[in-house]
Design a protein around this motif. Structure first.
Motif, PDB file in Angstrom:
ATOM      1  N   LEU A 125       0.833  -1.203   0.000  1.00 23.02           N
ATOM      2  CA  LEU A 125       0.000   0.000   0.000  1.00 23.02           C
ATOM      3  C   LEU A 125       0.868   1.254   0.000  1.00 23.02           C
ATOM      4  O   LEU A 125       1.911   1.299   0.652  1.00 23.02           O
ATOM      5  N   LEU A 171      -2.028   7.845   0.494  1.00 21.13           N
ATOM      6  CA  LEU A 171      -2.474   8.914  -0.397  1.00 21.13           C
ATOM      7  C   LEU A 171      -2.939  10.100   0.432  1.00 21.13           C
ATOM      8  O   LEU A 171      -3.962  10.020   1.120  1.00 21.13           O
ATOM      9  N   ARG A 174      -6.446   6.835   3.170  1.00 25.18           N
ATOM     10  CA  ARG A 174      -6.535   6.336   1.806  1.00 25.18           C
ATOM     11  C   ARG A 174      -5.181   5.784   1.372  1.00 25.18           C
ATOM     12  O   ARG A 174      -4.137   6.355   1.673  1.00 25.18           O
ATOM     13  N   PHE A 175      -5.232   4.659   0.633  1.00 28.22           N
ATOM     14  CA  PHE A 175      -4.016   3.999   0.169  1.00 28.22           C
ATOM     15  C   PHE A 175      -4.190   3.603  -1.298  1.00 28.22           C
ATOM     16  O   PHE A 175      -5.264   3.144  -1.710  1.00 28.22           O
ATOM     17  N   GLY A 176      -3.136   3.747  -2.058  1.00 29.88           N
ATOM     18  CA  GLY A 176      -3.111   3.211  -3.409  1.00 29.88           C
ATOM     19  C   GLY A 176      -2.515   1.814  -3.396  1.00 29.88           C
ATOM     20  O   GLY A 176      -1.641   1.494  -2.587  1.00 29.88           O
ATOM     21  N   PRO A 235      -4.395  -0.223 -11.030  1.00 27.09           N
ATOM     22  CA  PRO A 235      -4.472   0.619  -9.824  1.00 27.09           C
ATOM     23  C   PRO A 235      -5.839   0.526  -9.158  1.00 27.09           C
ATOM     24  O   PRO A 235      -6.875   0.422  -9.821  1.00 27.09           O
ATOM     25  N   GLU A 276      -7.831   1.805  -5.075  1.00 26.33           N
ATOM     26  CA  GLU A 276      -7.690   2.611  -3.874  1.00 26.33           C
ATOM     27  C   GLU A 276      -8.419   1.947  -2.724  1.00 26.33           C
ATOM     28  O   GLU A 276      -9.574   1.532  -2.857  1.00 26.33           O
ATOM     29  N   SER A 330      -9.688   2.560   1.196  1.00 26.20           N
ATOM     30  CA  SER A 330      -9.950   3.587   2.197  1.00 26.20           C
ATOM     31  C   SER A 330     -10.378   2.918   3.496  1.00 26.20           C
ATOM     32  O   SER A 330     -11.104   1.920   3.482  1.00 26.20           O
ATOM     33  N   ASP A 382     -11.925   0.591  -4.139  1.00 22.01           N
ATOM     34  CA  ASP A 382     -12.500   1.123  -5.373  1.00 22.01           C
ATOM     35  C   ASP A 382     -11.493   0.995  -6.512  1.00 22.01           C
ATOM     36  O   ASP A 382     -10.277   1.102  -6.296  1.00 22.01           O
ATOM     37  N   GLN A 383     -12.041   0.800  -7.711  1.00 21.16           N
ATOM     38  CA  GLN A 383     -11.185   0.691  -8.891  1.00 21.16           C
ATOM     39  C   GLN A 383     -11.925   1.209 -10.111  1.00 21.16           C
ATOM     40  O   GLN A 383     -13.042   0.767 -10.394  1.00 21.16           O
TER      41      GLN A 383
END
Length: 371
Positions: free
Chosen positions: A9, A12, A22-24, A73, A75, A77, A95-96
């Motif tokens: 992770l 973000l 939040r993490f990418g 990619p 995300e 949360s 989410d994507q």
């Protein structure tokens, strides 16, 4: 694949004013079966929760699998839904490409040395791992008739030793709704991070839903049944067991819904975790085109899957040709009328493996009809 790298992770923008972190994350195609494995998605959610909580032990995860994840990619949360002195409930969403892939809750707890303790789990439902041949040893035993290696990535993430084996998938009776394997992850067998190692266990808890269901039915099989959720309880730490035994049972399937239970056991006979999930039947053929090959239909294969075209009568179908995995997320964002999925082909020797292994191709399915 590497579960550690494939769930890494990147923070973000720090925590938002509403307390959401939040993490990418770059989801890896190495965990694909139909779409990306739900247990892998759960591993991402667990790791995201572990990055936020101050407690060191994952107790459970309850995850709704809302949409198929693809490589690329995404995300994650996380927010704290409830924190107490020795436990915290974390709400996690992934989410994507503008879609919610999964959402649910992870409980993390503090380890307590003076709590009640007992073990009434019974005996492990299989012998030790090295007493079973690997899938490749089963194939090699067939000699020149052995099929080519499958063109799908998921089972390349571990050494696997099936505890039950069907030699001829096309000519088999219906049997107990049970499936399982001994698994040793590669390149790293265990992880010191308890949330990451719980993710390893979640992968093994998730994967035997359809395999156990399909064992109860004679071929050919004209349907699939993906999980719609996953609920895991982690009973004890698992990082001292490089081999883990994953087993799944589907005791009841009725009216298009199947109930699934799973367990993961250690090499020394301890029950490490248990799980439950629901799987919903989906048709494997349709009014447009049905893949007629018995082995393919048994694995839930369709060449061009237009869901409910005959019943709907008014669907507008937009066809998008996908050439590369990297295009999938972009196409799904740009083409709101379609859902880019994957076409699965089951290799002969590995259909028993779980009747859901597949080739490197895609199908197109419509979202609800437009006026």
């Amino acid at each position: 694949g590497d579960l550690d790298l494939d769930t890494t992770l990147s923070p973000l923008d720090g925590a938002r004013a509403d307390g959401v972190s939040r993490f990418g994350v770059d989801l890896s195609d190495d965990w694909r079966i139909w779409t990306l494995n739900g247990g892998y998605v759960a591993a991402v959610a667990l790791r995201a929760a572990g990055a936020v909580t101050s407690f060191d032990r994952p107790a459970s995860i309850s995850l709704q699998l809302l949409s198929g994840a693809v490589a690329g990619p995404a995300e994650a949360s996380v927010r704290s839904a409830r924190r107490a002195h020795s436990a915290e409930c974390l709400a996690v969403a992934i989410d994507q490409g503008g879609r919610r892939i999964a959402e649910g809750h992870v409980w993390s707890v503090a380890s307590v040395a003076d709590g009640p303790s007992h073990d009434d789990a019974g005996d492990r439902p299989a012998g030790p791992p090295l007493s079973y041949p690997t899938i490749h040893e089963h194939i090699a035993a067939r000699g020149s008739d052995a099929p080519a290696a499958p063109d799908f990535p998921f089972w390349g993430n571990f050494e696997s030793r099936p505890i039950s084996w069907v030699e001829d998938w096309d000519d088999r009776p219906a049997g107990p709704a049970f499936a399982g394997d001994w698994l040793r992850f590669a390149p790293t067998a265990t992880f010191a991070d308890p949330f990451l190692d719980a993710g390893r266990v979640a992968v093994a808890l998730d994967v035997y839903s359809f395999p156990s269901l399909v064992r109860a039915h004679e071929p050919p099989i004209g349907w699939t049944a993906p999980n719609i959720d996953l609920h895991c309880s982690f009973h004890r730490r698992s990082d001292d067991s490089p081999w883990i035994l994953g087993v799944g049972r589907t005791p009841v399937a009725e009216d298009g819904l199947a109930g699934f239970t799973a367990e993961v056991w250690s090499e020394d006979g301890r029950l490490l975790a248990s799980a439950g999930a629901a799987a919903q039947r989906q048709r494997a053929g349709n009014a447009v085109h049905v893949v007629g090959h018995a082995r393919a239909v048994a694995a839930g294969v369709r060449a061009l899957g237009i869901d409910d075209l005959a019943e709907g009568g008014g669907n507008v179908v937009e066809i998008v040709v996908v050439q590369r995995h990297a295009q999938a997320a972009r196409l799904e964002r740009e083409h709101g009328a379609v859902d880019v999925g994957r076409l699965q082909h089951a290799p002969e020797a590995l259909v028993d493996r779980h009747a859901l292994e597949g080739a490197h191709q895609r199908r197109v399915e419509p979202l609800p009809a437009r006026a």
